[in-house]
Enzyme design. Structure first.
Site, short mmCIF file in Angstrom:
data_model
loop_
_atom_site.label_atom_id
_atom_site.label_comp_id
_atom_site.label_asym_id
_atom_site.label_seq_id
_atom_site.Cartn_x
_atom_site.Cartn_y
_atom_site.Cartn_z
N ARG A 53 46.33 -24.48 -56.28
CA ARG A 53 46.86 -23.13 -56.11
C ARG A 53 48.28 -23.13 -56.66
O ARG A 53 48.82 -24.18 -56.98
CB ARG A 53 46.83 -22.72 -54.63
CG ARG A 53 47.33 -23.86 -53.73
CD ARG A 53 48.03 -23.40 -52.53
NE ARG A 53 49.20 -22.64 -52.84
CZ ARG A 53 50.36 -23.17 -53.22
NH1 ARG A 53 50.52 -24.47 -53.36
NH2 ARG A 53 51.39 -22.39 -53.49
N GLY A 54 48.89 -21.93 -56.68
CA GLY A 54 50.22 -21.81 -57.28
C GLY A 54 50.03 -21.53 -58.77
O GLY A 54 49.18 -22.15 -59.42
N ALA A 55 50.82 -20.58 -59.28
CA ALA A 55 50.55 -20.07 -60.63
C ALA A 55 50.54 -21.14 -61.72
O ALA A 55 49.54 -21.26 -62.45
CB ALA A 55 51.56 -18.96 -60.94
N ARG A 94 40.63 -16.43 -60.11
CA ARG A 94 41.64 -15.74 -59.30
C ARG A 94 42.34 -14.75 -60.23
O ARG A 94 42.73 -15.11 -61.34
CB ARG A 94 42.66 -16.73 -58.71
CG ARG A 94 42.11 -17.54 -57.55
CD ARG A 94 43.21 -18.27 -56.80
NE ARG A 94 43.86 -17.40 -55.83
CZ ARG A 94 44.96 -17.75 -55.13
NH1 ARG A 94 45.52 -18.92 -55.34
NH2 ARG A 94 45.48 -16.94 -54.24
N GLN A 207 51.14 -21.51 -46.55
CA GLN A 207 51.58 -22.42 -47.61
C GLN A 207 53.02 -22.89 -47.38
O GLN A 207 53.39 -23.98 -47.81
CB GLN A 207 51.50 -21.74 -48.98
CG GLN A 207 50.10 -21.51 -49.49
CD GLN A 207 49.59 -20.12 -49.15
OE1 GLN A 207 49.93 -19.57 -48.10
NE2 GLN A 207 48.77 -19.55 -50.00
N ASP A 248 53.65 -15.14 -59.38
CA ASP A 248 52.33 -15.34 -59.99
C ASP A 248 52.15 -14.55 -61.27
O ASP A 248 51.31 -14.88 -62.10
CB ASP A 248 51.24 -14.96 -58.99
CG ASP A 248 51.20 -16.00 -57.90
OD1 ASP A 248 52.05 -15.91 -56.99
OD2 ASP A 248 50.39 -16.93 -57.99
N LYS A 259 53.46 -14.01 -53.49
CA LYS A 259 52.73 -14.04 -52.22
C LYS A 259 53.11 -12.87 -51.32
O LYS A 259 54.28 -12.49 -51.23
CB LYS A 259 53.03 -15.38 -51.52
CG LYS A 259 52.33 -15.62 -50.22
CD LYS A 259 50.84 -15.46 -50.29
CE LYS A 259 50.17 -16.32 -51.32
NZ LYS A 259 48.74 -15.92 -51.58
O1 MRU Z 1 47.89 -17.95 -53.13
P1 MRU Z 1 48.76 -19.03 -53.69
O2 MRU Z 1 49.08 -20.11 -52.72
O3 MRU Z 1 48.23 -19.57 -54.99
O4 MRU Z 1 50.11 -18.28 -54.01
C1 MRU Z 1 51.15 -18.97 -54.64
C2 MRU Z 1 52.40 -18.21 -54.68
O5 MRU Z 1 52.48 -17.08 -54.29
C3 MRU Z 1 53.58 -18.89 -55.31
O6 MRU Z 1 54.77 -18.38 -54.80
C4 MRU Z 1 53.55 -18.63 -56.80
O7 MRU Z 1 52.34 -19.06 -57.38
C5 MRU Z 1 54.66 -19.25 -57.50
S1 MRU Z 1 54.27 -20.95 -57.76
C6 MRU Z 1 55.42 -21.73 -58.48
#
Ligand code: MRU
Length: 369
Positions: A53-55, A94, A207, A248, A259
Site C-alpha cells: 500500500r502507499g502510492a 486501486r 496505518q 496518492d 488518506k
Molecule cells: O490506503 P493507503 O494506506 O494505501 O493510503 C496511503 C496514503 O494515504 C499515503 O499517505 C500516501 O499513499 C502517500 S505514501 C508516500
C-alpha cells in the site's frame, strides 16, 4: 531501511527472479510476514487487500505485476492484447493512487516495442527494478529538500523540540525507502535536530498507529500516537510546528488526494497558521487533471474496515466489532485538500508552492499545457 540490522525494502525480486516478495503490511506491527507473489492475480490481490500500500509502493508493485504477466505469458494469444488486458486489470486494483497506472504503463510501453519473449522478460524486470530504485532516490532527495524547512523551525525555536504532525503512513513501507513525508523527518533526525512526531492513528486501518509508529520506533525517532481528532486541539495549543503528509494523487494545479482526514488537518493547520506541507515524488502528480475535487476518483472500501478494529489480543491478531451489528458503515478511503490550503510541495527537484505555475517551474517537461 534496516530491520534487525538487515537492509530491507518492502518489495523485492527473489533470487531466481520468479517470485516477487513483499512485506505483508496488514499484519504489522505485531507480525512480520513476507508474502510471495507469483502471478498478476497475486499482485492484484496484494494491492486490493493492502499487503502492499502507499502510492509509490503500489506503483512499484504494479510494475512488478507487469513483469509477472510477461514471465507467465503462454503464447496462446497475441502478446500485445494479452499485455494490455493484464495491465488494465492491474491498474483497476486501486483507483486513487495515480502511481499505480504510472508504474504499470511505464513498463507496458517499453514492452510494446519488443518482439522477442526473452528480451521482453529482461526489459520488464529491469524497468520494474529501475522504477523501484528511482523512487528510492526520489524519496532520498525529498528528505534532503525538506530538511531545511525543519532546520529553520528548529533555529527559530532556539533548539527546542520541533513537533511535526503526520497522517497515515507515508514512510518507507509506502515508498521503497525513506518515505515521502517521513524522509525530511529521518533527515532531520540524522542531522541531530531534536524532533518529535505526532502520529495520527488513521482510522479505519490505522496505518499511522500500526506502521508509522513502528517505522519511527525502529529508527529511534521520538513520536506519540494520537487519535485522528486530536490534531486541532494540539495545534490550538502550540504543540504542532508543521504538518507533513504524503499524497496518492496531486493535480497539476496542486489539489491533493491523501488518506481520509487529511483535509481536516489542513483546515485546522490553516486556522492556526501552521505550515502544511505535502511531500511527493513526481510520479504522484496527475499531469492531466486540473480539478481534484471533481476529477480524482475516491476509493470506497469495504465498510467492515470501519465496523471492525484489528489488534493484538493475548499474542494473537484479532478483529473486534465496534458499532451495533446492524449499523451500516461507509468507508471513503481518501479526501482531497484544495491547493489553497497547502503551504508547499516537497519534491525530488525542490520545494514549490501549490500552484500550476510553480509546479510547472519544477517540472516543465511534464506539464501538458
Ligand atoms: O490506503 P493507503 O494506506 O494505501 O493510503 C496511503 C496514503 O494515504 C499515503 O499517505 C500516501 O499513499 C502517500 S505514501 C508516500
Amino acid at each position: 531501511m534496516k530491520i534487525e540490522n538487515k537492509s530491507m525494502r518492502p518489495i523485492w525480486l527473489d533470487k531466481d527472479s520468479r517470485i516477487v516478495k513483499v512485506i505483508d503490511q496488514r499484519l504489522l506491527p505485531h507480525e512480520f510476514v513476507i508474502s510471495d507473489l507469483r502471478s498478476v492475480d497475486d499482485v492484484i490481490n496484494a494491492i486490493k487487500e493492502m499487503f502492499v500500500r502507499g502510492a509509490p509502493l503500489v506503483g512499484v508493485a504494479g510494475a512488478y505485476g507487469v513483469y509477472l504477466a510477461v514471465i507467465n505469458f503462454d503464447e496462446k494469444t497475441g502478446f500485445d492484447d494479452f499485455l494490455i488486458n493484464e495491465c488494465n486489470r492491474l491498474k483497476a486494483a486501486r483507483p486513487t493512487a495515480v502511481n499505480l497506472s504510472w508504474g504499470v504503463d511505464r513498463v507496458m510501453y517499453e514492452l510494446l516495442k519488443i518482439t522477442s519473449q526473452p528480451a521482453r522478460i529482461d526489459r520488464a524486470r529491469d524497468e520494474a527494478a529501475n522504477i523501484a530504485d528511482e523512487e528510492a532516490e526520489n524519496c532520498r532527495r525529498i528528505g534532503e529538500n525538506g530538511l531545511p524547512l525543519i532546520d529553520e523551525i528548529w533555529i527559530k525555536k532556539g533548539g527546542e523540540t520541533v513537533n511535526i504532525l503526520t497522517h497515515c503512513n507515508a514512510g518507507w513501507l509506502a515508498c521503497v525507502e525513506y518515505g515521502t513525508a517521513t524522509a525530511p523527518i529521518y533527515a532531520a533526525y540524522e542531522n541531530d535536530i531534536d524532533i518529535h512526531v505526532w502520529v495520527d492513528e488513521t482510522r479505519p486501518l490505522n496505518q499511522g498507529a500500526r506502521l508509522t509508529a513502528w517505522e519511527l520506533g525502529k529508527h529511534g525517532v521520538k513520536h506519540t500516537v494520537i487519535t485522528d481528532n486530536a490534531g486541532g486541539h494540539l495545534m490550538q495549543h502550540g504543540m504542532v510546528d508543521m504538518v507533513i503528509v504524503g499524497t496518492d494523487r496531486t493535480t497539476c494545479t496542486g489539489d491533493v488526494a491523501n488518506k481520509i482526514g487529511t483535509y481536516l488537518k489542513a483546515l485546522a493547520a490553516r486556522d492556526n497558521n501552521i505550515p502544511f506541507y505535502v511531500a511527493l515524488p513526481s510520479s504522484t502528480f496527475d499531469w492531466e487533471l486540473d480539478d481534484g475535487i471533481r476529477g480524482i476518483p475516491i476509493e470506497e472500501r469495504d465498510p467492515d474496515e470501519v465496523r471492525y478494529v484489528q489488534g493484538l489480543d493475548h499474542g494473537s491478531i484479532r478483529s473486534v466489532l465496534i458499532p451495533p451489528a446492524s449499523s451500516p458503515a461507509a468507508n471513503f478511503a481518501f479526501d482531497v485538500t484544495p491547493a489553497r490550503l497547502v503551504t508547499g510541495f516537497i519534491t525530488e527537484r525542490g520545494i514549490c508552492r501549490a500552484t500550476k505555475q510553480d509546479i510547472k517551474r519544477l517540472f516543465p517537461e511534464k506539464m501538458i499545457q
